[in-house]
Scaffold this motif. Structure first.
Motif, PDB file in Angstrom:
ATOM      1  N   PRO A  72      -1.675  -4.273  -6.622  1.00 22.74           N
ATOM      2  CA  PRO A  72      -0.489  -3.662  -6.988  1.00 22.74           C
ATOM      3  C   PRO A  72       0.182  -3.935  -8.582  1.00 22.74           C
ATOM      4  CG  PRO A  72      -0.407  -5.788  -5.912  1.00 22.74           C
ATOM      5  CD  PRO A  72      -2.004  -5.622  -6.140  1.00 22.74           C
ATOM      6  N   ARG A  73       1.043  -3.053  -8.649  1.00 31.58           N
ATOM      7  CA  ARG A  73       1.495  -3.480 -10.133  1.00 31.58           C
ATOM      8  C   ARG A  73       0.971  -3.306 -11.112  1.00 31.58           C
ATOM      9  NH1 ARG A  73       5.833  -8.108 -10.053  1.00 31.58           N
ATOM     10  NH2 ARG A  73       6.623  -7.001 -12.040  1.00 31.58           N
ATOM     11  N   VAL A  94       5.967   0.071  -5.049  1.00 34.75           N
ATOM     12  CA  VAL A  94       6.401  -1.151  -4.315  1.00 34.75           C
ATOM     13  C   VAL A  94       6.127  -2.544  -5.073  1.00 34.75           C
ATOM     14  CG1 VAL A  94       5.794  -2.064  -2.100  1.00 34.75           C
ATOM     15  CG2 VAL A  94       6.097   0.279  -2.206  1.00 34.75           C
ATOM     16  N   VAL A  95       6.749  -3.403  -5.159  1.00 31.93           N
ATOM     17  CA  VAL A  95       6.502  -4.809  -5.649  1.00 31.93           C
ATOM     18  C   VAL A  95       6.364  -5.601  -4.611  1.00 31.93           C
ATOM     19  CG1 VAL A  95       7.483  -3.797  -7.906  1.00 31.93           C
ATOM     20  CG2 VAL A  95       9.008  -5.583  -6.454  1.00 31.93           C
ATOM     21  N   GLY A  96       5.835  -6.832  -5.003  1.00 29.96           N
ATOM     22  CA  GLY A  96       5.635  -7.838  -3.655  1.00 29.96           C
ATOM     23  C   GLY A  96       6.819  -8.517  -3.536  1.00 29.96           C
ATOM     24  N   ARG A  97       6.736  -9.306  -2.450  1.00 28.49           N
ATOM     25  CA  ARG A  97       8.170 -10.191  -1.984  1.00 28.49           C
ATOM     26  C   ARG A  97       8.516 -10.830  -2.938  1.00 28.49           C
ATOM     27  NH1 ARG A  97       8.508  -9.887   3.942  1.00 28.49           N
ATOM     28  NH2 ARG A  97       6.890  -8.866   4.702  1.00 28.49           N
ATOM     29  N   GLY A  98       9.525 -11.026  -3.111  1.00 30.92           N
ATOM     30  CA  GLY A  98      10.543 -11.852  -4.042  1.00 30.92           C
ATOM     31  C   GLY A  98      10.560 -11.279  -5.664  1.00 30.92           C
ATOM     32  N   GLN A  99       9.962 -10.298  -6.060  1.00 36.12           N
ATOM     33  CA  GLN A  99       9.740  -9.710  -7.220  1.00 36.12           C
ATOM     34  C   GLN A  99      10.707  -8.531  -7.398  1.00 36.12           C
ATOM     35  OE1 GLN A  99       5.538  -8.672  -7.498  1.00 36.12           O
ATOM     36  NE2 GLN A  99       5.040 -10.595  -7.076  1.00 36.12           N
ATOM     37  N   GLY A 137       8.165  -5.587   2.563  1.00 35.53           N
ATOM     38  CA  GLY A 137       8.711  -5.968   3.558  1.00 35.53           C
ATOM     39  C   GLY A 137      10.210  -5.199   3.842  1.00 35.53           C
ATOM     40  N   PHE A 138      10.605  -4.598   2.900  1.00 34.15           N
ATOM     41  CA  PHE A 138      11.842  -3.801   3.247  1.00 34.15           C
ATOM     42  C   PHE A 138      11.454  -2.824   4.523  1.00 34.15           C
ATOM     43  CE2 PHE A 138      14.841  -0.260   2.270  1.00 34.15           C
ATOM     44  CZ  PHE A 138      16.122  -1.137   2.273  1.00 34.15           C
ATOM     45  N   PRO A 139      12.519  -2.885   5.426  1.00 32.38           N
ATOM     46  CA  PRO A 139      12.473  -2.057   6.670  1.00 32.38           C
ATOM     47  C   PRO A 139      12.369  -0.630   6.424  1.00 32.38           C
ATOM     48  CG  PRO A 139      14.158  -3.605   6.978  1.00 32.38           C
ATOM     49  CD  PRO A 139      13.816  -3.623   5.412  1.00 32.38           C
ATOM     50  N   LEU A 140      11.199   0.144   6.863  1.00 30.71           N
ATOM     51  CA  LEU A 140      11.177   1.571   6.807  1.00 30.71           C
ATOM     52  C   LEU A 140      12.413   2.141   7.370  1.00 30.71           C
ATOM     53  CD1 LEU A 140       7.530   2.771   7.286  1.00 30.71           C
ATOM     54  CD2 LEU A 140       9.133   3.619   5.567  1.00 30.71           C
ATOM     55  N   ALA A 174       0.865  -1.311  -0.090  1.00 33.32           N
ATOM     56  CA  ALA A 174       0.085  -0.107   0.128  1.00 33.32           C
ATOM     57  C   ALA A 174       0.851   1.200  -0.033  1.00 33.32           C
ATOM     58  CB  ALA A 174      -0.996  -0.038   1.094  1.00 33.32           C
ATOM     59  N   HIS A 175       2.018   1.168   0.366  1.00 29.20           N
ATOM     60  CA  HIS A 175       2.936   2.492   0.286  1.00 29.20           C
ATOM     61  C   HIS A 175       3.342   2.722  -1.260  1.00 29.20           C
ATOM     62  CE1 HIS A 175       4.403   1.504   4.648  1.00 29.20           C
ATOM     63  NE2 HIS A 175       4.151   2.939   4.684  1.00 29.20           N
ATOM     64  N   GLY A 176       2.819   1.974  -2.122  1.00 30.92           N
ATOM     65  CA  GLY A 176       2.928   2.442  -3.493  1.00 30.92           C
ATOM     66  C   GLY A 176       1.771   2.280  -4.130  1.00 30.92           C
ATOM     67  N   ASP A 177       0.423   2.276  -3.839  1.00 29.01           N
ATOM     68  CA  ASP A 177      -0.563   2.407  -4.584  1.00 29.01           C
ATOM     69  C   ASP A 177      -1.092   3.793  -4.887  1.00 29.01           C
ATOM     70  OD1 ASP A 177      -1.771   3.242  -2.146  1.00 29.01           O
ATOM     71  OD2 ASP A 177      -2.952   1.749  -1.810  1.00 29.01           O
ATOM     72  N   GLY A 178      -0.335   4.749  -4.494  1.00 36.35           N
ATOM     73  CA  GLY A 178      -0.747   6.152  -4.756  1.00 36.35           C
ATOM     74  C   GLY A 178      -1.789   6.732  -3.933  1.00 36.35           C
ATOM     75  N   GLY A 179      -2.268   5.886  -2.839  1.00 36.60           N
ATOM     76  CA  GLY A 179      -3.292   6.318  -1.823  1.00 36.60           C
ATOM     77  C   GLY A 179      -2.508   7.036  -0.631  1.00 36.60           C
ATOM     78  N   ARG A 180      -3.379   6.578   0.507  1.00 32.22           N
ATOM     79  CA  ARG A 180      -2.960   7.315   1.873  1.00 32.22           C
ATOM     80  C   ARG A 180      -1.328   7.036   2.064  1.00 32.22           C
ATOM     81  NH1 ARG A 180      -5.415  10.190   4.980  1.00 32.22           N
ATOM     82  NH2 ARG A 180      -7.518   9.734   3.899  1.00 32.22           N
ATOM     83  N   LEU A 181      -0.946   5.851   2.216  1.00 30.97           N
ATOM     84  CA  LEU A 181       0.304   5.585   2.607  1.00 30.97           C
ATOM     85  C   LEU A 181       1.364   6.154   1.832  1.00 30.97           C
ATOM     86  CD1 LEU A 181      -0.048   1.915   4.374  1.00 30.97           C
ATOM     87  CD2 LEU A 181       0.367   4.019   5.700  1.00 30.97           C
TER      88      LEU A 181
END
Lengths: 335, 335
Positions: A332-333, B131-136, B100-103, A9-16
């Motif tokens: 995502p993506r 942001v992409v999913g784990r392992g991507q 999952g990358f640490p902020l 959600a940090h990359g979805d363009g929304g609140r986060l």
């Protein structure tokens, strides 16, 4: 922040995303230009007035109905410049490729980028290529940065928005997000829904040259139309009232979204933009858009009222719904 | 091309990278500016003379002795502009992050970028986050694009190189590549070797303002000093003769490279540049560099002779070795 992790959600363009941008990037990088948080940054360099924007594209899958990651990487950056009032000119392209990616697929992507550049009238004048080992990146990501010229008399901005202004879109919403999701998940209706991925500098240039009453434009990508409307309302300190029945959504996308429990107003578009314009020029703008291949379904979808940064949706049944930014990352993506 | 796959070596800055750039990217994107294949593209925009460059950073690990991916992403792009004769000014930054990358790690990277920007005198004025999913994607990749001003009297270029010119470097070679490799593979000597990662616009600006005889500069990143020398020789249509005994390599890097069978001349640097200069001004250039913290080990390492684009190394034992571009990717993801 110690134990927090990056979420989709940090990359979805929304609140986060918004929290990350203001709480982290602006905190450290803070300067007057970045702080404006516009689609493209406007700056003076060696006498010229320039707009610049950058975008990473990680779409999955890289080939989808209506386009591919190469076409998207050009259109997305062209559109960020165009909605800021700039005329896109020079692009950089940076390729991140997974070891083992087929060279023939890379050539398809590159040829598609080149074709889209020619159509949009831009040139790729610098680039970079990095290759990482298998499993360290999913196939191919592309970053483009676009430079454009800002005509001296262009003055788009939140400060120009006033109650009474009308809100327009150039056509059906949600097709890109739904086309990508359908192809990715294999729902079976992927042939009916095609991404709207297109370079908007042509139609936007026509509008900006013909009309003086355009206050602001936004392309409706991550977070969809609803998130863009909320950002505009919040930044301008006004309310936006949208008419659900006026908002154009194609039948196939509407059906698929209902089936999946998704709201087309929050789905991404890659060839749609929102315009806030004086009521006097709104009909002319709709007519101009409808005469352009990328604006055939253009219409007025709402109006600006005095308020405190909220977006309301008058539903078909006569109710009123409160629209906030996208929160959470259902898709995502998608770009 | 049908069945060919992307190899790690397509991204190592050597022969296969060159083939990809000329055979694929130039074929499709071909235009006069891109075709020059310079470190930064020079262009006119709205009256101004601008240099622009873009770079993706995928270094593994993201934190290494002497720096991190954030510092590197600023220095790499600052240096591409600086060696082209431009004064770096405005940057874009695009973040690709794995879920999952640490902020807290992201904040370390961002703070490091901000500090490096302040030191180099540049501002980040636009950005993007995906942001992409784990392992991507492996943790974090960053793309930066840099804009700089090109002073009107700056005329660096291969066309200015003539036999008799001397070749200089500003210090010890190979430290960056070896520091990253040592940290990654855990050889045990990682505390002794520190990356040279640094923004070179200060020292380069001093040289360019003081001396008129500088023909060309190159930063010595992927492919190392040897690949840069080969590219310069080939592009200028001259031979370059290097003196092995004159080429500065630190004792720890030399020892580690010998142990691992690697050649420091092909290892990446992130704070070293090569200068081709008239013989009359070479000593002045060395003196200027040695007075700067980033040039204390500066020296003359060779000379330009009439020829056909070859690079020769006169070895310590009196022999002559032929140096070609790097071929193969012994060290992926060093930048």
């Amino acid at each position: 922040m110690e134990n927090k992790l990056i979420l989709l959600a940090h990359g979805d363009g929304g609140r986060l995303t918004h929290e990350l941008v203001t709480g982290l990037f602006l905190k450290h990088f803070g300067n007057d230009i970045l702080a404006r948080l516009t689609d493209a940054a406007a700056l003076q360099l060696d006498g010229g007035r320039i707009a610049i924007t950058t975008d990473a594209f990680v779409i999955n899958p890289p080939f989808f109905p209506g386009g591919d990651i190469g076409k998207l990487a050009v259109c997305g950056t062209v559109n960020d410049l165009a909605v800021s009032g700039a005329e896109p000119r020079y692009f950089t392209a940076s390729f991140l490729i997974e070891e083992g990616f087929p060279l023939a697929d890379l050539e398809r992507v590159v040829a598609s980028m080149a074709r889209t550049c020619r159509e949009a009238g831009v040139e790729i004048i610098a680039g970079d290529t990095k290759v990482v080992g298998r499993g360290q990146l999913d196939r191919i990501f592309i970053n483009t940065t676009g430079l454009g010229c800002l005509p001296p008399d262009r003055d788009l901005g939140y400060h120009r928005i006033t109650p009474g202004d009308l809100v327009l879109v150039n056509g059906n919403l949600g097709d890109h997000g739904m086309a990508v999701l359908a192809r990715r998940e294999g729902f079976g209706f992927e042939d009916q829904i095609v991404s709207d991925c297109a370079a908007l500098n042509g139609i936007i240039g026509e509008l900006l040259r013909a009309l003086r009453g355009i206050k602001i434009m936004r392309d409706l990508t991550r977070g969809g139309m609803a998130t863009a409307a909320k950002e505009i309302a919040a930044a301008a300190g006004v309310d936006i009232w949208l008419e659900e029945q006026a908002i154009p959504v194609g039948a196939a996308t509407r059906g698929a979204a209902e089936m999946l429990g998704l709201d087309p107003l929050y789905l991404a578009n890659e060839g749609k933009f929102m315009t806030v314009i004086t009521p006097e020029e709104a009909e002319d703008a709709v007519a101009l858009m409808r005469a352009h291949p990328l604006g055939r379904d253009a219409c007025i979808i709402g109006e600006v009222r005095a308020g405190r940064g909220n977006v309301y949706l008058k539903t078909a049944l006569g109710g009123t719904k409160f629209l906030d930014m996208l929160a959470g990352a259902p898709l995502p993506r998608i770009c």
